[in-house]
Design an enzyme around this catalytic site. Sequence first.
Site, PDB file in Angstrom:
ATOM      1  N   GLY A  27      13.337  -3.555   7.917  1.00 33.81           N
ATOM      2  CA  GLY A  27      13.623  -2.737   6.446  1.00 33.81           C
ATOM      3  C   GLY A  27      13.170  -1.089   6.099  1.00 33.81           C
ATOM      4  O   GLY A  27      12.620  -1.008   7.462  1.00 33.81           O
ATOM      5  N   GLN A  88       6.709 -13.445   1.241  1.00 32.56           N
ATOM      6  CA  GLN A  88       5.526 -13.647   2.166  1.00 32.56           C
ATOM      7  C   GLN A  88       4.745 -14.953   2.412  1.00 32.56           C
ATOM      8  O   GLN A  88       4.585 -15.432   3.129  1.00 32.56           O
ATOM      9  CB  GLN A  88       4.562 -12.242   2.500  1.00 32.56           C
ATOM     10  CG  GLN A  88       5.051 -11.039   2.997  1.00 32.56           C
ATOM     11  CD  GLN A  88       4.022  -9.550   2.955  1.00 32.56           C
ATOM     12  OE1 GLN A  88       2.766 -10.628   2.765  1.00 32.56           O
ATOM     13  NE2 GLN A  88       5.077  -8.759   3.042  1.00 32.56           N
ATOM     14  N   HIS A 110       0.430  -4.217   3.010  1.00 33.28           N
ATOM     15  CA  HIS A 110      -0.174  -4.893   2.053  1.00 33.28           C
ATOM     16  C   HIS A 110      -0.784  -5.569   1.445  1.00 33.28           C
ATOM     17  O   HIS A 110      -0.524  -6.884   2.069  1.00 33.28           O
ATOM     18  CB  HIS A 110       0.786  -4.415   0.965  1.00 33.28           C
ATOM     19  CG  HIS A 110       1.465  -4.431  -0.496  1.00 33.28           C
ATOM     20  ND1 HIS A 110      -0.152  -3.798  -1.427  1.00 33.28           N
ATOM     21  CD2 HIS A 110       1.689  -5.196  -1.487  1.00 33.28           C
ATOM     22  CE1 HIS A 110      -0.322  -3.860  -2.502  1.00 33.28           C
ATOM     23  NE2 HIS A 110       1.214  -4.172  -2.610  1.00 33.28           N
ATOM     24  N   GLU A 197       1.209   2.968  -7.802  1.00 35.56           N
ATOM     25  CA  GLU A 197       2.912   2.944  -8.318  1.00 35.56           C
ATOM     26  C   GLU A 197       4.106   2.174  -9.542  1.00 35.56           C
ATOM     27  O   GLU A 197       4.961   2.712  -9.839  1.00 35.56           O
ATOM     28  CB  GLU A 197       3.947   2.166  -7.461  1.00 35.56           C
ATOM     29  CG  GLU A 197       3.659   0.028  -7.071  1.00 35.56           C
ATOM     30  CD  GLU A 197       3.979  -0.397  -5.786  1.00 35.56           C
ATOM     31  OE1 GLU A 197       3.947  -0.016  -4.840  1.00 35.56           O
ATOM     32  OE2 GLU A 197       3.631  -1.337  -6.160  1.00 35.56           O
TER      33      GLU A 197
HETATM   34  N1  LIG Z   1       8.735   0.389   1.254  1.00 37.16           N
HETATM   35  C1  LIG Z   1       7.501   1.249   1.953  1.00 37.16           C
HETATM   36  O1  LIG Z   1       7.944   3.021   1.123  1.00 37.16           O
HETATM   37  C2  LIG Z   1       6.089   0.717   1.638  1.00 37.16           C
HETATM   38  C3  LIG Z   1       4.637   1.768   1.694  1.00 37.16           C
HETATM   39  C4  LIG Z   1       3.647   0.483   2.198  1.00 37.16           C
HETATM   40  C5  LIG Z   1       3.133  -0.776   1.940  1.00 37.16           C
HETATM   41  N2  LIG Z   1       4.395  -1.278   1.977  1.00 37.16           N
HETATM   42  C6  LIG Z   1       4.333  -2.615   2.764  1.00 37.16           C
HETATM   43  O2  LIG Z   1       5.660  -2.697   3.385  1.00 37.16           O
HETATM   44  C7  LIG Z   1       5.532  -4.296   3.619  1.00 37.16           C
HETATM   45  C8  LIG Z   1       7.469  -4.555   4.128  1.00 37.16           C
HETATM   46  O3  LIG Z   1       7.792  -3.542   2.951  1.00 37.16           O
HETATM   47  P1  LIG Z   1       9.141  -3.094   3.099  1.00 37.16           P
HETATM   48  O4  LIG Z   1       9.644  -1.682   1.431  1.00 37.16           O
HETATM   49  O5  LIG Z   1       9.464  -2.143   4.184  1.00 37.16           O
HETATM   50  O6  LIG Z   1      10.542  -4.158   2.888  1.00 37.16           O
HETATM   51  P2  LIG Z   1      12.030  -3.702   2.829  1.00 37.16           P
HETATM   52  O7  LIG Z   1      12.841  -2.959   3.557  1.00 37.16           O
HETATM   53  O8  LIG Z   1      12.603  -4.803   1.364  1.00 37.16           O
HETATM   54  O9  LIG Z   1      11.949  -5.431   3.519  1.00 37.16           O
HETATM   55  C9  LIG Z   1      13.383  -5.691   3.890  1.00 37.16           C
HETATM   56  C10 LIG Z   1      13.405  -6.750   5.183  1.00 37.16           C
HETATM   57  O10 LIG Z   1      12.868  -7.873   5.299  1.00 37.16           O
HETATM   58  C11 LIG Z   1      13.864  -8.889   5.806  1.00 37.16           C
HETATM   59  N3  LIG Z   1      13.781 -10.276   4.665  1.00 37.16           N
HETATM   60  C12 LIG Z   1      13.852  -9.843   3.795  1.00 37.16           C
HETATM   61  N4  LIG Z   1      13.709 -11.736   3.833  1.00 37.16           N
HETATM   62  C13 LIG Z   1      13.466 -12.111   4.770  1.00 37.16           C
HETATM   63  C14 LIG Z   1      11.962 -13.278   5.757  1.00 37.16           C
HETATM   64  N5  LIG Z   1      12.124 -13.966   4.397  1.00 37.16           N
HETATM   65  N6  LIG Z   1      11.521 -13.131   6.950  1.00 37.16           N
HETATM   66  C15 LIG Z   1      11.224 -11.844   7.723  1.00 37.16           C
HETATM   67  N7  LIG Z   1      12.239 -10.829   7.203  1.00 37.16           N
HETATM   68  C16 LIG Z   1      13.062 -11.104   6.080  1.00 37.16           C
HETATM   69  C17 LIG Z   1      15.272  -8.433   5.202  1.00 37.16           C
HETATM   70  O11 LIG Z   1      16.481  -8.314   5.860  1.00 37.16           O
HETATM   71  P3  LIG Z   1      17.634  -8.641   5.422  1.00 37.16           P
HETATM   72  O12 LIG Z   1      18.720  -7.318   5.541  1.00 37.16           O
HETATM   73  O13 LIG Z   1      18.586 -10.027   5.267  1.00 37.16           O
HETATM   74  O14 LIG Z   1      17.580  -7.721   3.945  1.00 37.16           O
HETATM   75  C18 LIG Z   1      15.213  -6.574   5.746  1.00 37.16           C
HETATM   76  O15 LIG Z   1      15.162  -6.280   6.788  1.00 37.16           O
HETATM   77  C19 LIG Z   1       5.631  -4.536   1.856  1.00 37.16           C
HETATM   78  O16 LIG Z   1       4.307  -5.537   1.861  1.00 37.16           O
HETATM   79  C20 LIG Z   1       5.469  -3.452   1.538  1.00 37.16           C
HETATM   80  O17 LIG Z   1       4.344  -3.541   0.513  1.00 37.16           O
HETATM   81  C21 LIG Z   1       5.631  -0.630   2.277  1.00 37.16           C
END
Ligand SMILES: NC(=O)c1ccc[n+]([C@@H]2O[C@H](COP(=O)([O-])OP(=O)(O)OC[C@H]3O[C@@H](n4cnc5c(N)ncnc54)[C@H](OP(=O)(O)O)[C@@H]3O)[C@@H](O)[C@H]2O)c1
Length: 325
Positions: A27, A88, A110, A197
């Site tokens: 993602g 997770q 995170h 946030e």
């Molecule tokens: N987003 C930010 O700005 C940000 C900033 C800093 C840190 N973080 C941290 O980064 C981490 C990821 O966040 P994100 O926002 O990047 O997440 P995200 O975009 O919501 O992640 C979604 C992705 O995870 C996949 N997924 C869903 N369930 C899964 C599973 N059981 N096993 C493996 N993959 C799975 C989804 O696949 P589908 O296509 O099937 O849905 C999609 O590819 C988190 O810990 C978050 O706190 C995020």
Amino acid sequence: MIVNREIILKAMVRMQKRKKIAVLGYGSQGRSAALNLRDSGYDVTIGLPPQSQSRKKARADKFAAIFSVSQAVKKCTTLCFAFPDHLQGKTYKSEILANLNENSTLWFLHGFAVHFGFIKPAAHCDVILIAPHAPGLAVRDEYLKNKSLSAFYSVHQNATGRADKTVFELSRAMGFKKSKLVKTTFEDEALGDLFGEQAVLCGGLAGLIKNGFEVLVENGIPPENAYLEVAYQLDLIIALIKKHGIEGMFERISVAARFGSLEAGPEIMGESVKKKMRSRYKEIESGKFARKLNNLSWAELNSLSKNLKKLSSPLFEKMARKFSS
Ligand SMILES: NC(=O)c1ccc[n+]([C@@H]2O[C@H](COP(=O)([O-])OP(=O)(O)OC[C@H]3O[C@@H](n4cnc5c(N)ncnc54)[C@H](OP(=O)(O)O)[C@@H]3O)[C@@H](O)[C@H]2O)c1
């Protein structure tokens, strides 16, 4: 192009190691991590649920090694947890723990799952945090420009004695220069990030803007004017604060704005708001919020987007679209 040459050079250095990294999730953060790591010479495997929509995206980006989470874990020794925090703990128990290679590195973006105890990491693993201070797209853009964003880092468990070295290697491969890394703990990152946030950056700011917009509109100010006054210039004010501090921002605005801020700021955003922020912090610190998030049902998750619409309004969204270009 300079950027491409640097990417190729980095890749050549990294090719010697060919450390196998599984990026779990594709993602916001997963895609940038996977692309940056591959461009830095790592051997990247993508781990996704079998029915995941993201498999198409990863294939379009020319990743050939796309497996289920359990298979990806078996094939790799570094695991990047790039999927939603509330999944997770469950995924660790059902697909990761039994398939871990000896002395693997569990790399979190995170501190949530580890700090709140949803994951109890296996004792033979290194457990590290490299948490970017930006959405995934920005992480990728800055990497391509050979610039660096800041990121938090931490070592929670150092089973191999090499965890610190791993943090710096992976950070460099992600495009975070050492000077931009800020040391923290999983606890401080998890609590600070959630509070920031919720109370300020996203939840708090959305409420502040919406209320300001609605008060102007209900008093007969055209919505265009209301939007331009309470939202449009925010990035400019934030840029001033980031560059010069709050005091420096005040020095650079009109006398009317300065005098008005002195009168209205403490009145609107004073002790009563701070009291609510303190109670919000307690809810986060106690783990109550984390448990709620972790226990969200499918129905609740599916209605998130619908419910979030209540934090804005169709009129505000119309104005945002009108002035977005
Ligand atoms: N987003 C930010 O700005 C940000 C900033 C800093 C840190 N973080 C941290 O980064 C981490 C990821 O966040 P994100 O926002 O990047 O997440 P995200 O975009 O919501 O992640 C979604 C992705 O995870 C996949 N997924 C869903 N369930 C899964 C599973 N059981 N096993 C493996 N993959 C799975 C989804 O696949 P589908 O296509 O099937 O849905 C999609 O590819 C988190 O810990 C978050 O706190 C995020």
